[in-house]
Scaffold this active site. Structure first.
Site, PDB file in Angstrom:
ATOM      1  N   LYS A 254       0.806  -1.221   0.000  1.00 56.78           N
ATOM      2  CA  LYS A 254       0.000   0.000   0.000  1.00 56.78           C
ATOM      3  C   LYS A 254       0.846   1.281   0.000  1.00 56.78           C
ATOM      4  O   LYS A 254       0.423   2.301  -0.523  1.00 56.78           O
ATOM      5  CB  LYS A 254      -0.942   0.009   1.208  1.00 56.78           C
TER       6      LYS A 254
ATOM      7  N   GLU B 186      -9.768   6.371   2.728  1.00 52.88           N
ATOM      8  CA  GLU B 186     -10.559   5.294   3.318  1.00 52.88           C
ATOM      9  C   GLU B 186      -9.620   4.149   3.621  1.00 52.88           C
ATOM     10  O   GLU B 186      -8.527   4.071   3.065  1.00 52.88           O
ATOM     11  CB  GLU B 186     -11.628   4.836   2.338  1.00 52.88           C
TER      12      GLU B 186
ATOM     13  N   SER C 189       1.581  -9.600  -0.913  1.00 53.38           N
ATOM     14  CA  SER C 189       1.187  -8.189  -0.839  1.00 53.38           C
ATOM     15  C   SER C 189       1.388  -7.582   0.544  1.00 53.38           C
ATOM     16  O   SER C 189       1.575  -6.378   0.667  1.00 53.38           O
ATOM     17  CB  SER C 189      -0.265  -8.021  -1.290  1.00 53.38           C
TER      18      SER C 189
HETATM   19  C1  PLP Z   1      -1.848  -6.919   2.324  1.00 53.34           C
HETATM   20  C2  PLP Z   1      -2.972  -6.575   1.401  1.00 53.34           C
HETATM   21  N1  PLP Z   1      -3.079  -7.225   0.244  1.00 53.34           N
HETATM   22  C3  PLP Z   1      -4.075  -6.954  -0.615  1.00 53.34           C
HETATM   23  C4  PLP Z   1      -5.043  -6.024  -0.320  1.00 53.34           C
HETATM   24  C5  PLP Z   1      -6.148  -5.818  -1.296  1.00 53.34           C
HETATM   25  O1  PLP Z   1      -6.076  -4.621  -1.973  1.00 53.34           O
HETATM   26  P1  PLP Z   1      -5.700  -4.581  -3.496  1.00 53.34           P
HETATM   27  O2  PLP Z   1      -6.602  -5.560  -4.164  1.00 53.34           O
HETATM   28  O3  PLP Z   1      -5.979  -3.183  -3.899  1.00 53.34           O
HETATM   29  O4  PLP Z   1      -4.289  -4.939  -3.646  1.00 53.34           O
HETATM   30  C6  PLP Z   1      -4.963  -5.307   0.879  1.00 53.34           C
HETATM   31  C7  PLP Z   1      -5.970  -4.286   1.205  1.00 53.34           C
HETATM   32  O5  PLP Z   1      -6.088  -3.782   2.252  1.00 53.34           O
HETATM   33  C8  PLP Z   1      -3.901  -5.598   1.756  1.00 53.34           C
HETATM   34  O6  PLP Z   1      -3.791  -4.954   2.928  1.00 53.34           O
END
Ligand code: PLP
Lengths: 308, 415
Positions: free
Chosen positions: B88, B110, B382
């Site tokens: 993020k 948000e 992620s």
């Molecule tokens: C660690 C992590 N992965 C994935 C996501 C999903 O978001 P996005 O689909 O925008 O990557 C989030 C959202 O809060 C997250 O914190």
């Protein structure tokens, strides 16, 4: 001239808003009749959408009450069809409901063929067609800026309905031109930045917003924050052709509903039967409507006398 | 008005109240000048801060035991090692910096899982801009550590109590704030969603993931991986991990969505017990964009569900919806139970505790065929799972998760 233009022709227009189905369909129809008796020149009927991003807390709650009472676009149109009031009706809703109406069969067919791809059946035409059939004269769609409004504008032209755009305090220059080219019936002048909600004072941006619109003949109706006859007077005196009032009226419905739910804890939609009667709430709405209409008329007199 | 890039096929666009349109046009212009044309050295400063403050580049690490388990060369793109513990920050830092270049005085955002809120609060503290975060009440309760982190970085956290109190309501409420304060405030949206230029801009800020991964894979292995796997909520880590591979036809792209407890929609109740908008959604308009949505036949948005708050959203980025329709991205789903198993599996086999969102991507490897994975796979990790420990322990205790560890070390157990 459409029925909406006409509504502004002889003196300033009072344009109230209510969410249909708040707190239940029958009562809300009674409330609409009360506004009509109270002198409404146009009535904006809200068709509730689950994500009302332009609304403040008052109308958000009305949306929740209406949706939990089971309101749907189909019920909305069926109810409007039976409604007989003098004031022309405008439907205020969000684009996804306009876009999806009547498209679901075509949509599931195209899904079968292509595995959930963009639907060919969806589009604003069926919604506009049905609205025309039940006697609606126009639309306000707050999440649809002029740039995305091509298909809806086309459908409105086809069925002879008006599409009313909102002009914000931040709207200037070319944007303003583009919007004024596309709007019809009247233009909705958003008096202040932010979301809907009753306010105690008149926005100081109102005069400047109206000045920017001076060179267009289309009626200018000011909304966002107007709640009293005095405010209506000031806004019309500042040059508005009409006042749009929503949250202050919805507050009356909400109060009637919550007075009721204290006695009949639980289902709000039915609760009011045990508390404030529909007639009592309707009377209060009619009283405020008269006050607002009187205020608008007084403002027009002042605007007149200043000019002469 | 904005250029042809405001749409991805029929998806995307700018469905917002008129009051926001001038701000969105201003943002589009700023994005072009600063981000695309590097005016005033924006991009150089952004890269430098991503390195010094964020800790980039993140490693591309070979996962030896998972490679063995799935009989392929499996690499992890370690976004969990980015400052803040998730991808993020790539976007939050980019947007807060852009807001400063634009002369905005205040930031709103948000958050669902709290990761975007945390990243935004960090970036805002780092760049000295006041910041307010909107977060659903339900999410506040399931992501407590992140709420503390935002507060510690000096951000205000505003609970959102409408609806089910998750990401959808938080986005609506942030848009309402922005509609009121637009002249002085920038809305740092947290994923590749919302009106143009947000989906494009957020994708560009996140593309550093695939830009690095592509180069790192080539350095370490040579050539291109056969597949790239990322979880998808709004889809920002997904688009970030995919974007620099999209034109490489040989690389298969898998977006793993939350299957929740079931893939069906309950029209009566207005809920979909999943967040699989790419796999099961239909086209519609939400939060400024036309995209794939979980909605009933009238067009009312239904309440989504996932064990992971970061995936718990009824919409998805318009570009991802487009790439799915084009057949370039394959959407797949993993349900709550499988995601929890994936969480424990990565923790046990690789010593990496993933975010519950990431756990979906990890869990899909178990369902995938060897043809789908190919000879080499890059999985986007992620985020890290520290924020999820409480909910994982709770959720694990109430289900049959075969590989979950025993928590009886506390006297009397956890509860
Ligand atoms: C660690 C992590 N992965 C994935 C996501 C999903 O978001 P996005 O689909 O925008 O990557 C989030 C959202 O809060 C997250 O914190």
């Amino acid at each position: 001239m459409s029925r909406l233009d006409e509504a502004f022709a002889d003196g300033p227009a009072f344009v109230p808003y209510l969410a249909l189905g708040d707190p239940d369909l029958e009562s809300s129809l009674e409330y609409v009749r009360a506004l009509d008796r109270g002198g409404a020149d146009v009535i904006e009927l809200g068709l509730p959408f689950s994500e009302p991003i332009a609304e403040g807390p008052t109308i958000q709650s009305a949306v929740v009450r209406s949706l939990s009472g089971g309101m749907t676009p189909t019920k909305f149109f069926d109810a409007v069809e039976t409604l007989d009031v003098d004031a022309p009706l405008v439907c205020m809703t969000y684009y996804n409901l306009v876009y999806q109406f009547g498209g679901s069969e075509a949509r599931s067919a195209s899904e079968d063929a292509s595995g959930g791809t963009a639907s060919e059946g969806a589009g604003p035409r069926p919604f506009v067609e049905r609205a025309a059939e039940v006697g609606i004269e126009g639309f306000v769609v707050p999440d649809l800026p002029a740039e995305e409004a091509g298909p809806l504008r086309e459908a409105c032209d086809e069925f002879g309905l008006d599409l009313i755009f909102i002009v914000a305090p931040t709207t200037r220059g070319e944007r303003l031109e583009r919007i004024m080219e596309r709007t019809s019936g009247y233009v909705y002048v958003q008096a202040r930045l932010g979301v809907t909600g009753a306010k105690a004072d008149v926005s100081d941006q109102t005069g400047a917003s109206l000045d920017r619109l001076d060179r267009w003949d289309l009626p200018k109706a000011v909304g966002f924050g107007i709640s009293s006859g005095e405010q209506a007077r000031e806004v019309v005196a500042a040059g508005a052709d009409g006042v749009i009032v929503g949250s202050a009226l919805v507050d009356i419905v909400a109060e009637g509903t919550s007075a009721a739910s204290q006695t009949a804890s639980g289902d709000v939609a039915e609760g009011h039967e045990n508390g404030d009667s529909t007639e009592a709430v309707a009377d209060r709405l009619e009283t405020l409507a008269r006050e607002l209409k009187r205020g608008a008329l007084a403002g027009a007199e002042r605007a007149q006398s200043e000019r002469t | 008005m904005s250029s042809d890039t405001s749409k991805f096929g029929e998806y995307g666009g700018q469905y917002v109240p008129e009051a926001l349109m001038p701000a969105i046009e201003e943002l589009d212009d700023a994005y072009r000048r600063y981000v695309l044309e590097n005016e005033d050295g924006f991009v150089d400063e952004f890269r430098e801060r991503l390195r010094d403050f964020g800790g980039r580049p993140t490693p591309l690490q070979r996962a030896d035991r998972l490679s063995e388990r799935y009989d392929t060369d499996l690499f992890l793109k370690r976004e969990d090692l980015l400052h803040g513990g998730a991808h993020k920050l790539n976007n939050a830092l980019g947007q807060v910096l852009l807001a400063k270049y634009m002369g905005k005085e205040r930031i709103v955002a948000e958050t669902g899982a709290g990761q975007h809120g945390t990243a935004t609060a960090m970036a805002a503290a780092h760049l000295d801009v006041p910041c307010e975060i909107y977060m659903g009440e339900r999410d506040i309760n399931r992501q407590r550590p992140n709420v503390f982190r935002m507060r510690l970085n000096g951000a205000a956290v505003n609970p959102v109590t409408t609806g089910r109190g998750t990401l959808k309501e938080a986005i609506s409420e942030t848009m309402r704030d922005w509609a009121t304060t637009v002249e002085t405030t920038h809305y740092v949206i947290g994923s590749v969603v919302g009106p143009h230029p947000f989906p494009t801009m957020v994708r560009e800020f996140q593309s550093v993931i695939s830009e690095e991964a592509r180069r790192q894979f080539d350095d370490q292995v040579g050539g291109l991986p056969d597949s790239v796997v990322a979880c998808a909520g709004g889809g920002s880590n997904t688009m970030g991990a995919f974007s620099r591979f999209v034109s490489d036809e040989s690389v298969d792209l898998y977006a793993v969505e939350a299957g929740g407890s079931s893939l069906a929609v309950d029209e009566e109740e207005g809920v979909a017990p999943n967040s699989a908008s790419l796999s099961t959604g239909t086209e519609g308009v939400l939060h400024g964009a036309r995209t794939k949505l979980l909605q009933d036949r009238d067009g009312q948005i239904v309440e989504s569900h996932s064990v992971s708050s970061g995936l718990d959203y009824a919409g998805v980025g318009p570009e991802l919806a487009y790439l799915v329709d084009e057949g370039r991205v394959t959407p797949v789903t993993v349900d709550d139970d499988a995601a929890l198993e994936g969480f424990h599996r990565l923790s046990q086999t690789e010593g990496i505790i993933p975010a519950l969102e990431t756990a979906h991507a990890v869990a899909w490897l178990e369902q995938a065929t060897s043809e789908q994975l190919g000879d080499s796979v890059v999985v986007c990790v992620s985020g890290r799972g520290d924020k999820d420990l409480e909910s994982v322990i709770e959720e694990t205790a109430s289900r049959e998760i075969p590989n979950a560890p025993d928590m009886d070390v506390f006297s009397g157990g956890m509860r």
